[in-house]
Scaffold this motif. Structure first.
Motif, PDB file in Angstrom:
ATOM      1  N   ALA A 133     -51.321 -27.215  38.264  1.00 13.60           N
ATOM      2  CA  ALA A 133     -50.048 -26.965  38.948  1.00 13.60           C
ATOM      3  C   ALA A 133     -49.303 -25.780  38.324  1.00 13.60           C
ATOM      4  CB  ALA A 133     -49.174 -28.211  38.889  1.00 13.60           C
ATOM      5  N   CYS A 158     -46.125 -25.331  38.556  1.00 18.40           N
ATOM      6  CA  CYS A 158     -44.760 -25.721  38.173  1.00 18.40           C
ATOM      7  C   CYS A 158     -44.675 -26.132  36.714  1.00 18.40           C
ATOM      8  CB  CYS A 158     -44.260 -26.852  39.066  1.00 18.40           C
ATOM      9  SG  CYS A 158     -45.455 -28.195  39.253  1.00 18.40           S
ATOM     10  N   CYS A 159     -45.710 -26.783  36.190  1.00 22.28           N
ATOM     11  CA  CYS A 159     -45.652 -27.301  34.821  1.00 22.28           C
ATOM     12  C   CYS A 159     -46.725 -26.732  33.909  1.00 22.28           C
ATOM     13  CB  CYS A 159     -45.733 -28.831  34.823  1.00 22.28           C
ATOM     14  SG  CYS A 159     -47.179 -29.468  35.710  1.00 22.28           S
ATOM     15  N   GLU A 174     -53.894 -31.507  42.813  1.00 21.39           N
ATOM     16  CA  GLU A 174     -52.959 -30.797  41.924  1.00 21.39           C
ATOM     17  C   GLU A 174     -52.857 -31.570  40.612  1.00 21.39           C
ATOM     18  OE1 GLU A 174     -49.144 -30.284  43.673  1.00 21.39           O
ATOM     19  OE2 GLU A 174     -49.917 -29.316  45.481  1.00 21.39           O
ATOM     20  N   HIS A 224     -50.875 -32.207  37.254  1.00 24.98           N
ATOM     21  CA  HIS A 224     -49.531 -32.026  36.691  1.00 24.98           C
ATOM     22  C   HIS A 224     -49.448 -32.713  35.326  1.00 24.98           C
ATOM     23  CE1 HIS A 224     -47.430 -30.708  40.476  1.00 24.98           C
ATOM     24  NE2 HIS A 224     -48.489 -31.307  41.018  1.00 24.98           N
ATOM     25  N   CYS A 233     -43.765 -33.850  34.627  1.00 23.84           N
ATOM     26  CA  CYS A 233     -43.390 -32.756  35.525  1.00 23.84           C
ATOM     27  C   CYS A 233     -42.308 -33.221  36.499  1.00 23.84           C
ATOM     28  CB  CYS A 233     -44.616 -32.259  36.295  1.00 23.84           C
ATOM     29  SG  CYS A 233     -44.226 -30.930  37.460  1.00 23.84           S
ATOM     30  N   LEU A 234     -41.268 -32.411  36.651  1.00 25.97           N
ATOM     31  CA  LEU A 234     -40.136 -32.789  37.505  1.00 25.97           C
ATOM     32  C   LEU A 234     -40.516 -32.832  38.979  1.00 25.97           C
ATOM     33  CD1 LEU A 234     -37.290 -30.713  35.779  1.00 25.97           C
ATOM     34  CD2 LEU A 234     -37.785 -33.147  35.527  1.00 25.97           C
ATOM     35  N   THR A 235     -41.556 -32.072  39.393  1.00 26.46           N
ATOM     36  CA  THR A 235     -41.914 -32.032  40.817  1.00 26.46           C
ATOM     37  C   THR A 235     -42.740 -33.230  41.261  1.00 26.46           C
ATOM     38  OG1 THR A 235     -43.894 -30.722  40.377  1.00 26.46           O
ATOM     39  CG2 THR A 235     -41.872 -29.510  40.818  1.00 26.46           C
ATOM     40  N   LEU A 236     -43.134 -34.097  40.331  1.00 27.78           N
ATOM     41  CA  LEU A 236     -43.881 -35.300  40.721  1.00 27.78           C
ATOM     42  C   LEU A 236     -43.067 -36.184  41.659  1.00 27.78           C
ATOM     43  CD1 LEU A 236     -45.695 -36.379  37.424  1.00 27.78           C
ATOM     44  CD2 LEU A 236     -46.709 -35.383  39.490  1.00 27.78           C
ATOM     45  N   ASP A 272     -41.639 -35.287  44.178  1.00 27.12           N
ATOM     46  CA  ASP A 272     -41.888 -34.864  45.559  1.00 27.12           C
ATOM     47  C   ASP A 272     -43.254 -35.334  46.066  1.00 27.12           C
ATOM     48  OD1 ASP A 272     -39.479 -33.499  45.430  1.00 27.12           O
ATOM     49  OD2 ASP A 272     -40.427 -31.664  44.672  1.00 27.12           O
ATOM     50  N   GLY A 273     -44.005 -36.041  45.226  1.00 30.89           N
ATOM     51  CA  GLY A 273     -45.366 -36.430  45.597  1.00 30.89           C
ATOM     52  C   GLY A 273     -45.484 -37.806  46.215  1.00 30.89           C
TER      53      GLY A 273
END
Length: 697
Positions: free
Chosen positions: A571, A573-574, A593, A595, A599-602, A604-605
């Motif tokens: 990923a 992002c991280c 992906e 991560h 990771c802060l975007t998890l 959104d998963g």
């Protein structure tokens, strides 16, 4: 040069009770001790301390100060001793002479170190007795008057620059404006000879062409005030040459574009008359907005009181007008010194030295020569604004000060705990510059810490010193924490478990003070793995291979937990690297992906399948991302890239995020072996003098 009887008569005029015999003895003592010594001018050396004593009589200072002026060079330049002076002239004089003497003994250091150490001793001596400052300022003023006799231009330049940067601002801060202006003029002549010649030549031309014009304006002001029933004394003059030069530089304008060359001073009998005169002048001539300042109701920190305004005279001519009482004028011109005439026993004048406490705090907490000079210059330069706490307490700050500067001015602990500010009742960013009259409420939190980014906008020496001190302490703790993690990883490679006894023995072998010192040394790469392992278990590194060199051709990544043949991508992002705890997000028709677990975007998963993953045994490298804040000076980027090279890490991307006069922020893509490799690089970066902050993105 003043003769002996002339000096004594001067003192007796304003202090009839002075000990004439003691003054005579001091005069004879300095003449005898300096003997045949000569100054650069060819005059007898003792003429200098006699002239300094004469300057002190003009300020009507007590006899101890006069005698100190006479003797101030005897201990440094003759065979006289402090003990001998105490026996002949008393403990008070001996202490003052010793205070002045300590300021001049640093001769073998570099220029900045010498200036810093000189300043450090000066400020500490001042804190004990401000008469030391008065004598030193008079000493420097007389030396500046004879500076042109020194043959070496570089020495003249050094003395002039030190005068301009240290002594003239100090004279201003204690309200001795006459001393300040003359020091600035004499230093300006040496530092910028062409500028000095040009401006003084133009002023002389104006004086010859429009000399009567100044008198005419002064008479017009006096007549206008007389018609209003205000009895005044009015004088006019050109602005100070150095003041004109500074304005030309700050505004990037020529001499012809300076519109307020003329300044007028109005002296009244009372403060009420000052305000009446102000109103009358504003009725007769148009006032220039933004140029009015009331230093009578709100005096400067050095006690200066006056009304300042700017008016437009006939033919659009601008003129500055200062209005004050005669008593205010006397105190303004000689400031702190003028108070001594009314003080018995050398008591320190009240309200004059609050700024000195800040200087002493800076001296106590700053150990670097460059920092001390920078912070102290910030603390003593003028151009002040006035802001208030919600309860009405006044804080005087330099022009351009922010809410953070205000917090530190109130108290260092308040500055350290600052998280926000209300200015005039509104929440405002901490970097907001304050204006005259602002009411500032500081919002604090006990768990907060000073931020490195504050150094980009604070302007006071006190704030900068406190922030740097707190940031260094925090950085040390963070590096020690990294070192502790590296130590735990390192001990897993040892053939046996390590107890407290072995750890203490290793600390002693490596010359450390305690466990925290060891962890900081590991985290900052001041000791190697081999050194630590050998100290813990001697012989444990005999079969240990050398550190590998990581190259692109050797790199390969495998992930456990994926179906054979399933595609994946790390990923963006991280940027996970081997050693991180990882998790996979699988969506239809997309690669998995990978991560980091935090990771802060998890979040959104939610529409993806989550896979529990780990790094495979063939994994030997990945790209980590770092954000670096570097000092904006030559060589810092080269130093950082050398750190990468020493760590065998390849730079895959470099992006400049932001740059200003002081700092540059960069984002770096770095090909590393694993998390331990990346952690070591971060530790080395944080230990570098070129880097103010380094963190993983």
């Amino acid at each position: 040069m003043l003769r002996q009887y002339e000096l004594v008569e001067r003192v007796k005029e304003y202090a009839p009770e002075a000990d004439e015999a003691l003054l005579n003895r001091a005069y004879v003592y300095t003449v005898q001790k300096h003997g045949t010594q000569k100054r650069a001018s060819g005059d007898p050396y003792f003429s200098h301390p006699v002239e300094v004593a004469g300057l002190m009589t003009e300020l009507k200072l007590d006899q101890q100060t006069i005698i100190t002026a006479l003797l101030h060079d005897t201990v440094e330049d003759t065979l006289a001793t402090t003990e001998e002076i105490e026996k002949l002239f008393g403990a008070d004089v001996a202490r003052l002479v010793d205070g002045v003497t300590k300021l001049s003994k640093i001769e073998v250091m570099t220029e900045n170190e010498r200036a810093a150490e000189n300043l450090r001793k000066f400020l500490l001596a001042m804190s004990e007795d401000l008469r030391v400052l008065l004598v030193k300022l008079a000493d420097r003023l007389h030396n500046m008057r004879t500076l042109h006799f020194i043959k070496k231009p570089e020495k003249r330049q050094r003395i002039a620059r030190e005068t301009m940067e240290i002594y003239a601002p100090l004279a201003e801060r204690v309200g001795m404006y006459e001393y300040m202006r003359e020091m600035q003029l004499l230093a300006f002549e040496q530092i910028e000879p062409e500028g000095y010649a040009t401006i003084t030549g133009r002023l002389a031309q104006i004086r010859s062409q429009e000399g009567g014009h100044v008198d005419a304006i002064a008479l017009a002001i006096k007549q206008a005030l007389a018609e209003a029933g205000v009895s005044v004394e009015v004088t006019g003059r050109e602005k100070h040459p150095y003041s004109i030069w500074r304005k030309m530089k700050e505004r990037h304008v020529s001499f012809e574009q300076i519109t307020d060359i003329m300044a007028f001073r109005v002296l009244t009998d009372s403060a009420d008359d000052c305000y009446r005169a102000l109103g009358t002048l504003h009725q007769h001539w148009q006032m220039i907005p933004g140029r009015f300042k009331d230093y009578i109701s709100t005096p400067k920190s050095n006690g200066y009181q006056s009304l300042h305004t700017a008016l437009i005279y006939e033919n659009s001519m601008r003129m500055e007008v200062q209005i004050r009482t005669r008593e205010m004028h006397r105190l303004n011109e000689f400031g702190l010194a003028a108070h001594w005439a009314y003080k018995q026993g050398g008591a320190r004048p009240d309200g004059q030295v609050g700024w000195l406490r800040d200087l002493i705090e800076i001296v106590d907490t700053t150990h670097d020569a460059e920092e001390l000079l920078e912070n102290t210059k910030l603390a003593i330069y003028h151009d002040r604004i006035f802001a208030f706490t919600p309860k009405g307490s006044l804080q005087q700050l330099p022009k351009g000060a922010t809410a953070v500067d205000f917090a530190y001015a109130v108290h260092t602990d308040l500055g350290n705990a600052t998280v926000g500010a209300k200015i005039n009742g509104r929440h405002m960013p901490l970097r907001t510059r304050l204006n005259n009259g602002d009411v500032v409420e500081i919002i604090k939190s006990e768990g907060s810490e000073p931020q490195l980014s504050w150094l980009g906008f604070v302007v006071t020496g006190k704030a900068r010193a406190a922030i740097r001190r707190a940031v260094r302490a925090k950085e040390r703790a963070e590096v020690a924490e990294i070192g502790s993690k590296l130590f735990d990883e390192l001990t897993t490679r040892l053939p046996q478990r390590i107890g407290k006894k072995a750890l203490n023995a290793a600390i002693a072998k490596l010359g450390m003070d305690d466990e925290e010192d060891l962890m900081f040394a590991i985290g900052s790469a001041h000791v190697t793995d081999r050194e630590v392992m050998e100290a813990l278990v001697p012989g444990s590194t005999a079969t240990m291979p050398e550190d590998p060199e990581w190259t692109r051709s050797e790199k390969a990544i495998s992930i456990k937990g994926l179906t054979p043949g399933m595609g994946f991508e790390l990923a963006k992002c991280c940027h996970p690297v081997p050693g991180d705890r990882i998790v996979g997000l699988r969506r239809p028709d997309h690669k998995v992906e990978v991560h980091t677990i935090d990771c802060l975007t998890l979040a959104d998963g939610v529409d993806a399948d989550w896979l529990d993953l780990s790094w495979g045994s063939r994994t030997t490298g990945a790209t980590g991302r770092l954000r670096l804040v570097l000092y904006n000076r030559p060589g810092t980027l080269a130093e950082v890239t050398q750190i990468f090279a020493n760590a065998h890490a390849n730079v895959s991307a470099l992006n400049i995020v932001q740059r200003d006069d002081h700092f540059g922020t960069y984002e770096v893509g770095l090909e590393v072996a694993d998390l331990a490799h990346l952690t070591r690089i971060v530790a080395a970066l944080r230990a570098s003098a070129a880097v103010t902050d380094a963190e993983r993105i």
